[in-house]
Design a protein around this motif. Sequence first.
Motif, PDB file in Angstrom:
ATOM      1  N   ARG A   1       0.828  -1.216   0.000  1.00 42.58           N
ATOM      2  CA  ARG A   1       0.000   0.000   0.000  1.00 42.58           C
ATOM      3  C   ARG A   1       0.858   1.260   0.000  1.00 42.58           C
ATOM      4  NH1 ARG A   1      -1.834   3.398   4.019  1.00 42.58           N
ATOM      5  NH2 ARG A   1      -1.216   1.988   5.680  1.00 42.58           N
ATOM      6  N   LEU A   2       1.911   1.271   0.827  1.00 44.12           N
ATOM      7  CA  LEU A   2       2.719   2.480   0.977  1.00 44.12           C
ATOM      8  C   LEU A   2       3.774   2.638  -0.110  1.00 44.12           C
ATOM      9  CD1 LEU A   2       3.249   2.387   4.846  1.00 44.12           C
ATOM     10  CD2 LEU A   2       1.617   3.765   3.548  1.00 44.12           C
TER      11      LEU A   2
ATOM     12  N   ARG B   1      11.412  -0.836   5.364  1.00 47.24           N
ATOM     13  CA  ARG B   1      11.649  -1.925   6.316  1.00 47.24           C
ATOM     14  C   ARG B   1      10.684  -1.850   7.494  1.00 47.24           C
ATOM     15  NH1 ARG B   1      16.440  -1.341   8.383  1.00 47.24           N
ATOM     16  NH2 ARG B   1      17.106   0.471   7.205  1.00 47.24           N
ATOM     17  N   VAL B   2      10.276  -0.639   7.882  1.00 48.30           N
ATOM     18  CA  VAL B   2       9.250  -0.497   8.924  1.00 48.30           C
ATOM     19  C   VAL B   2       7.918  -1.042   8.399  1.00 48.30           C
ATOM     20  CG1 VAL B   2       7.871   1.160  10.255  1.00 48.30           C
ATOM     21  CG2 VAL B   2      10.357   1.410  10.137  1.00 48.30           C
ATOM     22  N   ALA B   3       7.542  -0.697   7.168  1.00 47.98           N
ATOM     23  CA  ALA B   3       6.302  -1.217   6.581  1.00 47.98           C
ATOM     24  C   ALA B   3       6.341  -2.741   6.521  1.00 47.98           C
ATOM     25  CB  ALA B   3       6.092  -0.625   5.187  1.00 47.98           C
ATOM     26  N   LEU B   4       7.484  -3.312   6.168  1.00 47.76           N
ATOM     27  CA  LEU B   4       7.621  -4.763   6.135  1.00 47.76           C
ATOM     28  C   LEU B   4       7.492  -5.349   7.539  1.00 47.76           C
ATOM     29  CD1 LEU B   4       8.168  -7.342   4.544  1.00 47.76           C
ATOM     30  CD2 LEU B   4      10.627  -6.867   4.760  1.00 47.76           C
ATOM     31  N   ALA B   5       8.062  -4.686   8.536  1.00 43.58           N
ATOM     32  CA  ALA B   5       7.934  -5.153   9.923  1.00 43.58           C
ATOM     33  C   ALA B   5       6.470  -5.107  10.369  1.00 43.58           C
ATOM     34  CB  ALA B   5       8.798  -4.302  10.851  1.00 43.58           C
ATOM     35  N   PHE B   6       5.730  -4.090   9.953  1.00 38.17           N
ATOM     36  CA  PHE B   6       4.302  -4.020  10.258  1.00 38.17           C
ATOM     37  C   PHE B   6       3.575  -5.206   9.613  1.00 38.17           C
ATOM     38  CE2 PHE B   6       3.897   0.907  10.873  1.00 38.17           C
ATOM     39  CZ  PHE B   6       4.656   0.832  12.025  1.00 38.17           C
ATOM     40  N   ASP B   7       3.926  -5.513   8.359  1.00 41.20           N
ATOM     41  CA  ASP B   7       3.319  -6.653   7.668  1.00 41.20           C
ATOM     42  C   ASP B   7       3.589  -7.963   8.397  1.00 41.20           C
ATOM     43  OD1 ASP B   7       2.030  -5.433   5.509  1.00 41.20           O
ATOM     44  OD2 ASP B   7       3.789  -5.575   4.204  1.00 41.20           O
ATOM     45  N   GLN B   8       4.764  -8.088   8.982  1.00 41.28           N
ATOM     46  CA  GLN B   8       5.169  -9.344   9.608  1.00 41.28           C
ATOM     47  C   GLN B   8       4.610  -9.524  11.016  1.00 41.28           C
ATOM     48  OE1 GLN B   8       9.434  -9.072   9.113  1.00 41.28           O
ATOM     49  NE2 GLN B   8       9.351 -10.086   7.128  1.00 41.28           N
ATOM     50  N   ASP B   9       3.963  -8.507  11.567  1.00 44.72           N
ATOM     51  CA  ASP B   9       3.379  -8.627  12.900  1.00 44.72           C
ATOM     52  C   ASP B   9       1.893  -8.979  12.763  1.00 44.72           C
ATOM     53  OD1 ASP B   9       1.956  -7.760  15.410  1.00 44.72           O
ATOM     54  OD2 ASP B   9       4.043  -7.437  16.001  1.00 44.72           O
ATOM     55  N   PRO B  10       1.501 -10.177  13.228  1.00 48.56           N
ATOM     56  CA  PRO B  10       0.111 -10.599  13.043  1.00 48.56           C
ATOM     57  C   PRO B  10      -0.901  -9.775  13.849  1.00 48.56           C
ATOM     58  CG  PRO B  10       1.302 -12.186  14.406  1.00 48.56           C
ATOM     59  CD  PRO B  10       2.307 -11.175  13.911  1.00 48.56           C
ATOM     60  N   GLN B  11      -0.446  -9.029  14.848  1.00 51.45           N
ATOM     61  CA  GLN B  11      -1.355  -8.231  15.668  1.00 51.45           C
ATOM     62  C   GLN B  11      -1.588  -6.834  15.100  1.00 51.45           C
ATOM     63  OE1 GLN B  11       0.528  -8.229  19.486  1.00 51.45           O
ATOM     64  NE2 GLN B  11      -0.192 -10.267  20.002  1.00 51.45           N
ATOM     65  N   LEU B  12      -0.841  -6.446  14.081  1.00 51.15           N
ATOM     66  CA  LEU B  12      -0.949  -5.086  13.556  1.00 51.15           C
ATOM     67  C   LEU B  12      -1.579  -5.121  12.170  1.00 51.15           C
ATOM     68  CD1 LEU B  12      -0.121  -2.284  14.657  1.00 51.15           C
ATOM     69  CD2 LEU B  12       1.849  -2.418  13.172  1.00 51.15           C
TER      70      LEU B  12
ATOM     71  N   GLY C   1      -5.735   1.736   6.538  1.00 45.75           N
ATOM     72  CA  GLY C   1      -5.464   2.613   5.405  1.00 45.75           C
ATOM     73  C   GLY C   1      -5.300   4.075   5.756  1.00 45.75           C
ATOM     74  N   THR C   2      -5.358   4.391   7.049  1.00 47.67           N
ATOM     75  CA  THR C   2      -5.268   5.788   7.470  1.00 47.67           C
ATOM     76  C   THR C   2      -3.964   6.096   8.197  1.00 47.67           C
ATOM     77  OG1 THR C   2      -6.489   5.227   9.484  1.00 47.67           O
ATOM     78  CG2 THR C   2      -7.770   6.099   7.628  1.00 47.67           C
ATOM     79  N   LEU C   3      -3.033   5.152   8.222  1.00 47.65           N
ATOM     80  CA  LEU C   3      -1.725   5.389   8.850  1.00 47.65           C
ATOM     81  C   LEU C   3      -0.648   5.266   7.794  1.00 47.65           C
ATOM     82  CD1 LEU C   3      -0.177   5.948  11.506  1.00 47.65           C
ATOM     83  CD2 LEU C   3       0.073   3.477  11.759  1.00 47.65           C
ATOM     84  N   TRP C   4       0.274   6.198   7.809  1.00 49.33           N
ATOM     85  CA  TRP C   4       1.340   6.252   6.821  1.00 49.33           C
ATOM     86  C   TRP C   4       2.691   6.247   7.513  1.00 49.33           C
ATOM     87  CZ3 TRP C   4      -0.330   5.697   1.965  1.00 49.33           C
ATOM     88  CH2 TRP C   4      -1.677   5.907   1.753  1.00 49.33           C
ATOM     89  N   VAL C   5       3.696   5.716   6.834  1.00 48.93           N
ATOM     90  CA  VAL C   5       5.060   5.649   7.352  1.00 48.93           C
ATOM     91  C   VAL C   5       5.966   6.429   6.414  1.00 48.93           C
ATOM     92  CG1 VAL C   5       6.989   4.145   7.962  1.00 48.93           C
ATOM     93  CG2 VAL C   5       4.651   3.326   8.266  1.00 48.93           C
ATOM     94  N   ALA C   6       6.773   7.304   6.995  1.00 48.29           N
ATOM     95  CA  ALA C   6       7.766   8.055   6.229  1.00 48.29           C
ATOM     96  C   ALA C   6       9.045   8.073   7.050  1.00 48.29           C
ATOM     97  CB  ALA C   6       7.272   9.477   5.967  1.00 48.29           C
ATOM     98  N   GLN C   7      10.070   8.687   6.511  1.00 45.44           N
ATOM     99  CA  GLN C   7      11.313   8.826   7.260  1.00 45.44           C
ATOM    100  C   GLN C   7      11.959  10.155   6.956  1.00 45.44           C
ATOM    101  OE1 GLN C   7      13.483   5.555   4.985  1.00 45.44           O
ATOM    102  NE2 GLN C   7      15.214   6.834   5.579  1.00 45.44           N
ATOM    103  N   LEU C   8      12.601  10.690   7.976  1.00 44.10           N
ATOM    104  CA  LEU C   8      13.455  11.879   7.843  1.00 44.10           C
ATOM    105  C   LEU C   8      14.808  11.454   8.380  1.00 44.10           C
ATOM    106  CD1 LEU C   8      11.085  14.702   9.138  1.00 44.10           C
ATOM    107  CD2 LEU C   8      11.874  14.355   6.796  1.00 44.10           C
ATOM    108  N   GLY C   9      15.704  11.097   7.498  1.00 46.47           N
ATOM    109  CA  GLY C   9      16.986  10.554   7.935  1.00 46.47           C
ATOM    110  C   GLY C   9      16.752   9.242   8.648  1.00 46.47           C
ATOM    111  N   SER C  10      17.179   9.170   9.898  1.00 45.51           N
ATOM    112  CA  SER C  10      16.993   7.944  10.672  1.00 45.51           C
ATOM    113  C   SER C  10      15.772   8.007  11.589  1.00 45.51           C
ATOM    114  CB  SER C  10      18.250   7.653  11.492  1.00 45.51           C
ATOM    115  OG  SER C  10      18.494   8.708  12.402  1.00 45.51           O
TER     116      SER C  10
END
Length: 114
Positions: free
Chosen positions: A6-7, A52-63, A67-76
């Motif tokens: 999605r992201l 990699r954060v989005a992939l970690a979210f995918d790999q957690d069965p409880q999360l 469609g209303t939460l987004w992941v971005a990054q600013l540096g680290s």
Amino acid sequence: MGWLDRLFPGSKKKQNAPAASAPAAKPSGGATIPPEKVGLDGEFDESGLAKRVALAFDQDPQLDDVGTLWVAQLGSKVVLKGKVPSQDYLNKATSIAKGVKGATEVDASQVTVG
């Protein structure tokens, strides 16, 4: 559809790749890629940490993917934006994001609960 699809449509993920760890990556020039810029397959990627954060979210069965939460990054720094159904959900997402190698901080100030 999961978080990564999605992201970041069109992103190819390694099968069974652990999202929390960034592969040791060295481009052909010999310089090391900063952990926050390491992509899903060890390549240089400006959005590597967020992917990699989005992939970690995918790999957690409880999360579940909302469609209303987004992941971005600013540096680290991982930046979460949008809306989540509960504070527990936000706490879980923040905890997972903090556990991804290369993440030095998680900013959830742009997330509303409810």
